[in-house]
Design an enzyme around this catalytic site. Structure first.
Site, mmCIF file in Angstrom:
data_model
loop_
_atom_site.group_PDB
_atom_site.id
_atom_site.type_symbol
_atom_site.label_atom_id
_atom_site.label_comp_id
_atom_site.label_asym_id
_atom_site.label_seq_id
_atom_site.Cartn_x
_atom_site.Cartn_y
_atom_site.Cartn_z
ATOM 1 N N ALA A 18 0.837 -1.212 0.000
ATOM 2 C CA ALA A 18 0.000 0.000 0.000
ATOM 3 C C ALA A 18 0.865 1.252 0.000
ATOM 4 O O ALA A 18 0.598 2.214 -0.736
ATOM 5 C CB ALA A 18 -0.939 -0.010 1.203
ATOM 6 N N GLY A 19 1.901 1.266 0.830
ATOM 7 C CA GLY A 19 2.764 2.443 0.929
ATOM 8 C C GLY A 19 3.486 2.715 -0.382
ATOM 9 O O GLY A 19 3.568 3.862 -0.839
ATOM 10 N N PHE A 119 -10.143 -19.343 -6.228
ATOM 11 C CA PHE A 119 -9.778 -19.122 -4.829
ATOM 12 C C PHE A 119 -11.055 -19.084 -3.995
ATOM 13 O O PHE A 119 -12.075 -18.622 -4.476
ATOM 14 C CB PHE A 119 -9.010 -17.801 -4.681
ATOM 15 C CG PHE A 119 -7.897 -17.879 -3.689
ATOM 16 C CD1 PHE A 119 -6.606 -18.198 -4.077
ATOM 17 C CD2 PHE A 119 -8.147 -17.671 -2.331
ATOM 18 C CE1 PHE A 119 -5.584 -18.294 -3.158
ATOM 19 C CE2 PHE A 119 -7.131 -17.775 -1.404
ATOM 20 C CZ PHE A 119 -5.844 -18.085 -1.819
ATOM 21 N N ASP A 221 1.832 -0.074 14.234
ATOM 22 C CA ASP A 221 2.359 1.245 14.606
ATOM 23 C C ASP A 221 1.412 2.381 14.182
ATOM 24 O O ASP A 221 1.199 3.330 14.931
ATOM 25 C CB ASP A 221 3.747 1.462 13.989
ATOM 26 C CG ASP A 221 4.748 0.409 14.469
ATOM 27 O OD1 ASP A 221 4.545 -0.119 15.582
ATOM 28 O OD2 ASP A 221 5.707 0.121 13.739
ATOM 29 N N GLN A 240 -9.121 -12.353 11.298
ATOM 30 C CA GLN A 240 -9.243 -13.647 10.634
ATOM 31 C C GLN A 240 -8.209 -14.625 11.204
ATOM 32 O O GLN A 240 -7.034 -14.273 11.331
ATOM 33 C CB GLN A 240 -8.990 -13.452 9.143
ATOM 34 C CG GLN A 240 -9.432 -14.626 8.303
ATOM 35 C CD GLN A 240 -9.503 -14.223 6.835
ATOM 36 O OE1 GLN A 240 -8.534 -13.730 6.265
ATOM 37 N NE2 GLN A 240 -10.664 -14.410 6.235
ATOM 38 N N HIS A 242 -6.617 -18.739 11.134
ATOM 39 C CA HIS A 242 -6.527 -20.049 10.491
ATOM 40 C C HIS A 242 -6.633 -21.091 11.596
ATOM 41 O O HIS A 242 -6.074 -20.893 12.671
ATOM 42 C CB HIS A 242 -5.176 -20.209 9.787
ATOM 43 C CG HIS A 242 -5.202 -19.799 8.354
ATOM 44 N ND1 HIS A 242 -5.674 -20.627 7.366
ATOM 45 C CD2 HIS A 242 -4.826 -18.665 7.742
ATOM 46 C CE1 HIS A 242 -5.584 -19.992 6.201
ATOM 47 N NE2 HIS A 242 -5.078 -18.811 6.407
ATOM 48 N N LEU A 252 1.860 -21.149 10.012
ATOM 49 C CA LEU A 252 0.687 -21.781 9.408
ATOM 50 C C LEU A 252 0.968 -23.201 8.925
ATOM 51 O O LEU A 252 1.962 -23.453 8.262
ATOM 52 C CB LEU A 252 0.262 -20.920 8.218
ATOM 53 C CG LEU A 252 -1.057 -21.281 7.559
ATOM 54 C CD1 LEU A 252 -2.213 -21.005 8.512
ATOM 55 C CD2 LEU A 252 -1.231 -20.484 6.279
ATOM 56 N N GLU A 255 -4.231 -25.877 5.174
ATOM 57 C CA GLU A 255 -5.415 -26.728 5.273
ATOM 58 C C GLU A 255 -5.296 -27.975 4.406
ATOM 59 O O GLU A 255 -6.013 -28.951 4.597
ATOM 60 C CB GLU A 255 -6.651 -25.928 4.881
ATOM 61 C CG GLU A 255 -7.055 -24.993 5.995
ATOM 62 C CD GLU A 255 -7.966 -23.882 5.534
ATOM 63 O OE1 GLU A 255 -9.143 -23.942 5.862
ATOM 64 O OE2 GLU A 255 -7.485 -22.975 4.858
ATOM 65 N N ARG A 286 -13.336 -23.838 8.029
ATOM 66 C CA ARG A 286 -12.380 -23.246 8.969
ATOM 67 C C ARG A 286 -12.994 -22.892 10.319
ATOM 68 O O ARG A 286 -12.438 -23.214 11.365
ATOM 69 C CB ARG A 286 -11.844 -21.928 8.396
ATOM 70 C CG ARG A 286 -10.661 -22.094 7.514
ATOM 71 C CD ARG A 286 -10.183 -20.719 7.124
ATOM 72 N NE ARG A 286 -9.299 -20.833 5.967
ATOM 73 C CZ ARG A 286 -8.770 -19.808 5.330
ATOM 74 N NH1 ARG A 286 -9.040 -18.586 5.722
ATOM 75 N NH2 ARG A 286 -7.975 -19.995 4.312
ATOM 76 N N HIS A 353 -4.341 -14.291 11.624
ATOM 77 C CA HIS A 353 -3.751 -14.101 10.295
ATOM 78 C C HIS A 353 -3.918 -12.688 9.739
ATOM 79 O O HIS A 353 -2.996 -12.136 9.165
ATOM 80 C CB HIS A 353 -4.399 -15.106 9.344
ATOM 81 C CG HIS A 353 -3.777 -15.176 7.993
ATOM 82 N ND1 HIS A 353 -2.441 -15.457 7.815
ATOM 83 C CD2 HIS A 353 -4.292 -14.989 6.750
ATOM 84 C CE1 HIS A 353 -2.162 -15.459 6.513
ATOM 85 N NE2 HIS A 353 -3.258 -15.171 5.862
ATOM 86 N N ARG A 398 -12.556 -11.290 5.534
ATOM 87 C CA ARG A 398 -11.919 -10.988 4.248
ATOM 88 C C ARG A 398 -11.877 -12.225 3.341
ATOM 89 O O ARG A 398 -11.642 -13.334 3.812
ATOM 90 C CB ARG A 398 -10.490 -10.520 4.507
ATOM 91 C CG ARG A 398 -9.655 -10.295 3.264
ATOM 92 C CD ARG A 398 -8.204 -10.025 3.632
ATOM 93 N NE ARG A 398 -7.584 -11.196 4.231
ATOM 94 C CZ ARG A 398 -6.777 -12.046 3.575
ATOM 95 N NH1 ARG A 398 -6.504 -11.852 2.309
ATOM 96 N NH2 ARG A 398 -6.251 -13.080 4.181
ATOM 97 N N LEU A 404 -4.371 -8.166 -1.305
ATOM 98 C CA LEU A 404 -3.435 -7.531 -2.242
ATOM 99 C C LEU A 404 -4.176 -6.528 -3.129
ATOM 100 O O LEU A 404 -3.634 -5.485 -3.487
ATOM 101 C CB LEU A 404 -2.710 -8.583 -3.099
ATOM 102 C CG LEU A 404 -1.656 -9.436 -2.378
ATOM 103 C CD1 LEU A 404 -0.920 -10.333 -3.368
ATOM 104 C CD2 LEU A 404 -0.648 -8.582 -1.626
#
Lengths: 595, 84
Positions: A18-19, A119, A221, A240, A242, A252, A255, A286, A353, A398, A404
């Site tokens: 993002a930055g 996905f 931060d 979220q 896992h 992790l 799964e 999950r 997560h 999410r 991303l």
């Protein structure tokens, strides 16, 4: 005390996806742009993102942004703001193709187009069947993305301040944000960065939990700085998890292990999932698996001396299958659990997560807070994007590959808004209020002079255990209530932490103490927000809000279809309505979230 | 080693550079420092400095034993990471 001041048009804190995306927008428009980052940009936690980035390019089969939008609203359990979700899904193709032009090595189809794979949760035709929407670069999507964006920023003359930790927002009496104070790790010097636009892209705070997949740098931060400056934090009860992380380490365990025949067992060796999900057993979803694991531990059937984990058993599988299909898992188990899964089961617990909540923003990337009679007024000069922000597109939960996308779309959008705002401002930089700078210096001075007090490591561990035990993946009213008082006790310790090393150069003890001061704000916000929300929704699942005919999945839209706002001052809570009206299409109407 | 940097500062800088993007590496380096402490000699420190220049995924492949290094200067430090 007077400190050095450096002046820029824009200052960005954080150099993950993002930055870097925001910085690019600013630098390419000709603005003098600084990026402050604790670690070298390509070592930001975005590197860990493997799954891909969602965009309805339709390269493999028919797809549409509206279907993607539907999936995201449904995934969010209707807590996501539908205007921001429409904005993100419509922008997805543009930001992905832009990234391709920046040199991102996406996987390709034979015809040379970006290859797309399915996905979880991404469907075609409003939830009908799975669709191929994720664009990836092998299993290093985040890593490749950071490299492409970093190179482009170097070309655009973005000025990087690497190994600098931002400490506090500088806000004046009118509430305008004028920059940040920051610590240069190499010298220990505190400097004021003055800017017309300040963009936070500091990532999540997954380290508030004892079991977390997050790297050590993820200490929230930006959230700590915003909270101390009077900005509320939104929807912090939603994290979220896992189901299977290595106990004690958090790493992790995919799964896929249960997919290959892995069985969960309690202290007496019982395959307990048979009781909770007689049909799906260990392959249940999950949330069902996580809940069963926590129930076993809470009812005293956990394993180990503290009875605080369960076992994931694959010893019955052919070692050849483990070596061939799950080689990474064997390495992780040997490294972090000290057990070879061919011979012994792996100790596991649910692991944190991703943070869905954060600094409240609108879809233009402006930070918004209540003012007068309005709940969402832009804070002048302040923007946020990525995991530290809450736009809110993920709502209560999410979807994979949307994180991303979030950082590309809202990184760009925050950058664009900041460019417009800086370019239309005709005034010179405002003077920096000395009180804001003194607040930082007081915090540093306290650490330098504190002689007795609490240990940083011990206080952090107390915070992480409190969060894990009282506000984990499955929540109980009495535990949450007790958790509030416990976490407020831990907060008192954090205010009197002591460090032995008082040196200036790369003093990691001081940095960790300062990070803990940010983490604790996030932990308190999470516990208090979770205790107050008396329903189950998405990732916030309460024992006393079960699935009933009247309230499917325990969701209570009549009373709780609203965003939480937590304010540091007085630990006050307020609520604002969810934006159910998209930009151009009809509202996606409320219904039960079922797959 | 940077000019005018004393040994203590160099080790503290290296400790910070062990903060990585992947949790797996953070955990490996945490154990490594617990064992090595401030006893790291100058040649170990120089090898670690070079190792830390690697990308995180490549570093994890070395630390987890999935891949070996053919760089003689790195072999010793990689072995210590694996044993940590």
């Amino acid at each position: 005390m007077k400190i050095t001041k450096r002046t820029f048009d824009a200052v960005i804190v954080g150099a993950g996806g993002a930055g870097l995306r925001a910085a690019l927008q600013l630098s390419e428009s000709g603005l003098k742009t600084a990026v402050l980052t604790k670690v070298f940009p390509t070592r930001s936690h975005t590197v860990a993102a493997q799954g891909g980035v969602a965009a309805s390019l339709g390269n493999s089969e028919e797809d549409h942004w509206h279907w993607h939008m539907y999936d995201t609203v449904k995934g969010s359990d209707w807590l996501g703001d539908q205007d921001a979700i429409e904005f993100m899904c419509r922008k997805a193709n543009e930001v992905v193709i832009e990234l391709e032009h920046y040199g991102m090595p996406f996987d390709r189809t034979d015809a040379g187009k970006i290859y797309q794979r399915p996905f979880g949760g991404h469907m075609s035709n409003f939830g009908e069947k799975p669709v191929r929407r994720s664009c990836a670069a092998a299993d290093r999507t985040g890593h490749a993305m950071l490299h492409a964006l970093y190179q482009r920023n170097v070309r655009a003359n973005t000025q990087f301040f690497v190994e600098w930790m931002a400490l506090d927002l500088i806000r004046d009496a009118e509430g305008e944000v004028l920059g940040v104070t920051a610590l240069e790790m190499e010298t220990g010097e505190i400097v004021a960065f003055q800017s017309k636009a300040t963009i936070f892209a500091t990532g999540g705070a997954g380290r508030i939990y004892h079991s977390s997949t997050n790297a050590f740098i993820n200490t929230g931060d930006g959230l700590g700085m915003a909270a101390r400056a009077g900005i509320p934090l939104e929807d912090m009860e939603f994290w979220q998890f896992h189901p299977t992380g290595v106990a004690g380490a958090g790493v992790l365990i995919t799964e896929g292990v249960r997919g290959e025949g892995g069985i969960l067992r309690n202290s007496s060796g019982e395959r307990f999932m048979e009781r909770y999900a007689p049909n799906a057993k260990d392959l249940a979803s999950r949330d069902v698996v996580s809940r069963a694991m926590v129930t076993e531990i809470n009812e005293g059937r956990g394993c180990g001396p503290n009875k605080d984990f369960v076992l994931l058993d694959i010893t019955h599988l052919d070692p050849k299958v483990i070596m061939q299909r799950l080689p990474g898992i064997r390495e992780i188990s040997i490294q972090f659990a000290g057990t070879d899964p061919i011979k012994e089961p792996i100790p596991v617990v649910p692991t944190c997560h991703y943070q869905m909540g954060g600094i409240p923003t609108n879809y233009s990337g402006q930070v918004v807070a209540p003012r007068g009679s309005s709940m969402s007024v832009a804070v002048p000069g302040f923007y946020a994007a990525g995991e530290c922000a809450c736009a809110s597109v993920h709502g209560a939960n999410r979807l994979g590959t949307n994180s991303l996308l979030d950082l590309l779309v809202f990184g760009k959008s925050a950058g664009e808004t900041a460019v417009e705002d800086v370019k239309k401002s005709t005034k010179a930089h405002k003077d920096l209020p000395q009180e804001a700078i003194e607040r930082t210096l007081e915090r540093i001075n306290r650490l330098d002079t504190q002689r007795d007090g609490a240990g940083v490591h011990e206080s952090r561990l107390a915070m992480q255990r409190t969060m894990q035990n009282h506000c984990g993946v499955f929540r109980f009213a009495d535990k949450l209530k007790e958790g509030v008082s416990k976490i407020l006790d831990v907060q008192k310790d954090v205010q009197r932490t002591v460090i032995k090393d008082k040196s200036k150069v790369f003093n990691t003890a001081r940095i960790e103490a300062l990070e803990l001061e940010n983490l604790i704000e996030v932990a308190v916000a999470t516990m208090i927000s979770a205790e107050a929300r008396k329903e189950s929704r998405g990732a916030h699942v309460r024992d006393d809000a079960p699935d009933t005919a009247e309230r499917p999945n325990g969701r209570d839209d009549q009373n709780w279809l609203k965003h939480t706002l937590w304010f540091k001052e007085g630990n006050r809570l307020d609520y604002k309505s969810v934006k159910l009206t998209p930009l151009t299409v009809p509202t996606i109407e409320l219904k039960k979230r079922a797959y | 080693m940077r000019p005018e940097e004393d040994r203590g500062a160099r080790l503290r800088r290296l400790r910070w550079h062990c903060r990585r993007a992947l949790l797996e590496l953070d955990l490996v380096f945490q154990r490594f420092w617990r064992q090595a402490g401030d006893d790291l000699n100058d040649s170990d420190a120089a090898a670690l400095e070079r190792l830390l220049e690697l990308e995180d995924h490549d570093l994890w492949e070395l630390a987890s034993g999935r891949r070996d290094t053919d760089d003689p200067q790195l072999r010793g430090i990689v072995e210590r990471l694996r044993q940590a």
